[in-house]
Design a protein around this motif. Structure first.
Motif, mmCIF file in Angstrom:
data_model
loop_
_atom_site.group_PDB
_atom_site.id
_atom_site.type_symbol
_atom_site.label_atom_id
_atom_site.label_comp_id
_atom_site.label_asym_id
_atom_site.label_seq_id
_atom_site.Cartn_x
_atom_site.Cartn_y
_atom_site.Cartn_z
ATOM 1 N N TYR A 203 -56.710 -56.719 44.619
ATOM 2 C CA TYR A 203 -56.928 -57.111 43.235
ATOM 3 C C TYR A 203 -57.664 -58.442 43.235
ATOM 4 O O TYR A 203 -57.316 -59.356 43.981
ATOM 5 C CB TYR A 203 -55.581 -57.263 42.516
ATOM 6 C CG TYR A 203 -55.700 -57.783 41.110
ATOM 7 C CD1 TYR A 203 -56.113 -56.949 40.082
ATOM 8 C CD2 TYR A 203 -55.403 -59.102 40.814
ATOM 9 C CE1 TYR A 203 -56.237 -57.415 38.793
ATOM 10 C CE2 TYR A 203 -55.516 -59.578 39.521
ATOM 11 C CZ TYR A 203 -55.935 -58.729 38.517
ATOM 12 O OH TYR A 203 -56.056 -59.202 37.240
ATOM 13 N N ARG A 204 -58.705 -58.555 42.404
ATOM 14 C CA ARG A 204 -59.426 -59.810 42.255
ATOM 15 C C ARG A 204 -58.995 -60.431 40.936
ATOM 16 O O ARG A 204 -59.163 -59.823 39.878
ATOM 17 C CB ARG A 204 -60.939 -59.573 42.287
ATOM 18 C CG ARG A 204 -61.699 -60.879 42.438
ATOM 19 C CD ARG A 204 -63.150 -60.676 42.803
ATOM 20 N NE ARG A 204 -63.386 -60.021 44.066
ATOM 21 C CZ ARG A 204 -63.378 -60.612 45.257
ATOM 22 N NH1 ARG A 204 -63.109 -61.879 45.356
ATOM 23 N NH2 ARG A 204 -63.636 -59.929 46.350
ATOM 24 N N ASP A 205 -58.419 -61.628 40.998
ATOM 25 C CA ASP A 205 -57.856 -62.259 39.803
ATOM 26 C C ASP A 205 -58.922 -62.995 38.986
ATOM 27 O O ASP A 205 -60.105 -62.966 39.326
ATOM 28 C CB ASP A 205 -56.684 -63.180 40.170
ATOM 29 C CG ASP A 205 -57.106 -64.433 40.915
ATOM 30 O OD1 ASP A 205 -58.316 -64.633 41.148
ATOM 31 O OD2 ASP A 205 -56.211 -65.227 41.263
ATOM 32 N N GLU B 226 -50.699 -60.093 36.124
ATOM 33 C CA GLU B 226 -52.103 -59.732 35.882
ATOM 34 C C GLU B 226 -52.375 -58.293 36.315
ATOM 35 O O GLU B 226 -53.058 -57.542 35.603
ATOM 36 C CB GLU B 226 -53.044 -60.671 36.635
ATOM 37 C CG GLU B 226 -53.178 -62.042 36.037
ATOM 38 C CD GLU B 226 -54.190 -62.893 36.782
ATOM 39 O OE1 GLU B 226 -55.171 -62.338 37.333
ATOM 40 O OE2 GLU B 226 -54.001 -64.117 36.819
ATOM 41 N N ILE B 227 -51.865 -57.913 37.485
ATOM 42 C CA ILE B 227 -52.083 -56.553 37.986
ATOM 43 C C ILE B 227 -51.458 -55.535 37.034
ATOM 44 O O ILE B 227 -52.101 -54.544 36.665
ATOM 45 C CB ILE B 227 -51.510 -56.396 39.414
ATOM 46 C CG1 ILE B 227 -52.327 -57.224 40.396
ATOM 47 C CG2 ILE B 227 -51.487 -54.925 39.832
ATOM 48 C CD1 ILE B 227 -51.724 -57.321 41.790
ATOM 49 N N ASP C 86 -53.535 -55.183 33.898
ATOM 50 C CA ASP C 86 -54.741 -54.394 34.140
ATOM 51 C C ASP C 86 -54.431 -52.908 34.307
ATOM 52 O O ASP C 86 -55.181 -52.053 33.825
ATOM 53 C CB ASP C 86 -55.490 -54.910 35.368
ATOM 54 C CG ASP C 86 -56.305 -56.154 35.073
ATOM 55 O OD1 ASP C 86 -56.284 -56.629 33.920
ATOM 56 O OD2 ASP C 86 -56.963 -56.660 36.002
#
Length: 72
Positions: free
Chosen positions: A7-9, A56-57, A60
């Motif tokens: 995952y790219r934050d 965040e993940i 999303d």
């Protein structure tokens, strides 16, 4: 558990994570909603940062799972 996932934050940092559901096959059920505790951050970081990334993940994932509205 699914294999390696990344995952790219919002800061453009790359995080490795895994999904661990109970039971494990729940991950493949169409009606299973992934929970915050199902997400395990593998990358090294402080606990408060890992918690932020997990949130965040999950956000999303929930955005991706919402059906697109159809226009009439």
């Amino acid at each position: 558990m699914i294999g390696e996932m990344f995952y790219r934050d919002i800061d453009n940092d790359l995080w490795q994570f895994e999904l661990h559901t109970t039971p494990p096959e729940a991950l493949y059920w169409t009606n299973y909603k992934i929970k915050l505790e199902d997400i395990k951050i593998i990358s090294k970081a402080d606990k408060h940062i890992r918690n932020r990334i997990r949130t965040e993940i999950l956000k999303d994932i929930n955005i991706q799972d919402k059906p697109k509205e159809t226009r009439r």
